[in-house]
Enzyme design. Sequence first.
Site, PDB file in Angstrom:
ATOM      1  N   GLY A  70       0.736  -0.285   8.953  1.00 26.63           N
ATOM      2  CA  GLY A  70       1.341   0.397   8.533  1.00 26.63           C
ATOM      3  C   GLY A  70       2.306   0.191   9.951  1.00 26.63           C
TER       4      GLY A  70
ATOM      5  CG  HIS B 102      -1.912   1.188   1.362  1.00 26.39           C
ATOM      6  ND1 HIS B 102      -2.672   1.018   0.705  1.00 26.39           N
ATOM      7  CD2 HIS B 102      -2.128   2.591   1.809  1.00 26.39           C
ATOM      8  CE1 HIS B 102      -3.525   1.713   1.223  1.00 26.39           C
ATOM      9  NE2 HIS B 102      -3.300   3.160   1.912  1.00 26.39           N
TER      10      HIS B 102
ATOM     11  N   GLY C 150      -5.084   2.005  12.078  1.00 26.99           N
ATOM     12  CA  GLY C 150      -5.813   0.992  12.988  1.00 26.99           C
ATOM     13  C   GLY C 150      -5.311   0.417  13.472  1.00 26.99           C
TER      14      GLY C 150
ATOM     15  CG  ASP D 148      -5.689   2.823   4.690  1.00 22.72           C
ATOM     16  OD1 ASP D 148      -5.270   3.739   3.433  1.00 22.72           O
ATOM     17  OD2 ASP D 148      -4.818   2.442   5.703  1.00 22.72           O
TER      18      ASP D 148
ATOM     19  N   GLY E 208      -3.735  10.996   6.145  1.00 23.16           N
ATOM     20  CA  GLY E 208      -2.509  11.913   6.572  1.00 23.16           C
ATOM     21  C   GLY E 208      -1.580  11.688   7.340  1.00 23.16           C
ATOM     22  CG  PHE E 209      -0.187  12.308  10.607  1.00 17.12           C
ATOM     23  CD1 PHE E 209      -1.238  13.008  10.264  1.00 17.12           C
ATOM     24  CD2 PHE E 209       1.029  12.814  10.204  1.00 17.12           C
ATOM     25  CE1 PHE E 209      -1.338  14.730   9.514  1.00 17.12           C
ATOM     26  CE2 PHE E 209       1.273  13.830   9.586  1.00 17.12           C
ATOM     27  CZ  PHE E 209       0.012  14.952   9.444  1.00 17.12           C
TER      28      PHE E 209
ATOM     29  N   GLY F 141      -0.315   4.932  12.475  1.00 19.75           N
ATOM     30  CA  GLY F 141      -0.011   5.408  14.192  1.00 19.75           C
ATOM     31  C   GLY F 141      -1.526   6.238  14.497  1.00 19.75           C
TER      32      GLY F 141
HETATM   33  C1  DX5 Z   1      -3.232   7.625   5.865  1.00 18.90           C
HETATM   34  C2  DX5 Z   1      -3.275   6.210   5.442  1.00 18.90           C
HETATM   35  C3  DX5 Z   1      -2.815   4.415   5.904  1.00 18.90           C
HETATM   36  C4  DX5 Z   1      -1.725   4.383   7.173  1.00 18.90           C
HETATM   37  C5  DX5 Z   1      -1.782   3.215   7.898  1.00 18.90           C
HETATM   38  O1  DX5 Z   1      -3.441   8.536   5.882  1.00 18.90           O
HETATM   39  O2  DX5 Z   1      -3.636   6.255   4.150  1.00 18.90           O
HETATM   40  O3  DX5 Z   1      -2.340   3.690   5.452  1.00 18.90           O
HETATM   41  O4  DX5 Z   1      -0.381   4.599   6.675  1.00 18.90           O
HETATM   42  O5  DX5 Z   1      -0.990   3.585   9.273  1.00 18.90           O
HETATM   43  P1  DX5 Z   1      -1.105   2.763   9.994  1.00 18.90           P
HETATM   44  O6  DX5 Z   1      -2.099   1.203   9.891  1.00 18.90           O
HETATM   45  O7  DX5 Z   1       0.211   2.737  11.128  1.00 18.90           O
HETATM   46  O8  DX5 Z   1      -2.963   3.033  10.674  1.00 18.90           O
HETATM   47 ZN    ZN Z   2      -3.768   4.375   2.921  1.00 20.90          ZN
END
Ligand code: DX5
Ligand code: ZN
Length: 229
Positions: A198, A36, A178, A176, A145-146, A148
């Site tokens: 992630g 991804h 958490g 997608d 956007g982030f 974690g």
């Molecule tokens: C957030 C991204 C996600 C994020 C997932 O905007 O679209 O793909 O990187 O990261 P985790 O799994 O750590 O929430």
């Molecule tokens: Zn994503």
Amino acid sequence: MFDRTIKIAPSILAADFANFGAECRAVEAMGADWVHVDVMDGHFVPNLTFGPAMCAALRPHIKGVMDVHLMISPVDAYLEAYAKAGADNITVHVEAGPHIHRSLQAIQSMGKTPGVAINPGTPVEAVAELLDMVGLVCVMTVNPGFGGQGFIASQVDKIARLRQMIGDRPVHIEIDGGISAKTAPLVTKAGANVLVAGNAVFSGGSADQPAAYGENIRSIRAAAEAAIG
Ligand code: DX5
Ligand code: ZN
């Protein structure tokens, strides 16, 4: 026959930004089904990641599906560049502009799999007219956007409603944000089958020492599958 089995799609947003090629190779070797790729423009979301050139550079290091998530607006002007860079899936946010149907038509015309993503505040009805145009619907369980961030549990009911709407169409439900071994069962029970992760994957290891990546992927997959029996 449509393959609705559980797929784990590690997000490289949580990987080592100085070592993306090796990280992609490592996470695939450790069992990732898709890779991804989170594209962010600092406008649609308050973060900035990478452009088409980075995706093109990653392409030789990804044997499987390059699952590109475009968190950019406006988006239409960039679709061809990501298609040419080698994306397999190109997912656009329904909130990115007024003409989502046209964006998905364009992705189809480029021979790529169109995906549509919806933010936590967007009702699932927003994709009702798009289910025959896409190969996946991505339900955000964080505000994009982030990595974690905390899983937004209120989205679970939305996933179940989306699953009803999709019926037997060949459309994946991708979740997608958490996702971990703790939250994965909630979403697969509700009908999701593609899990983006992630931080839950890219923790405890590195491209040189990827064993932890494998353990993390296995534990998310096991928890997800246990929930659907
Ligand atoms: C957030 C991204 C996600 C994020 C997932 O905007 O679209 O793909 O990187 O990261 P985790 O799994 O750590 O929430
Ligand atoms: Zn994503």
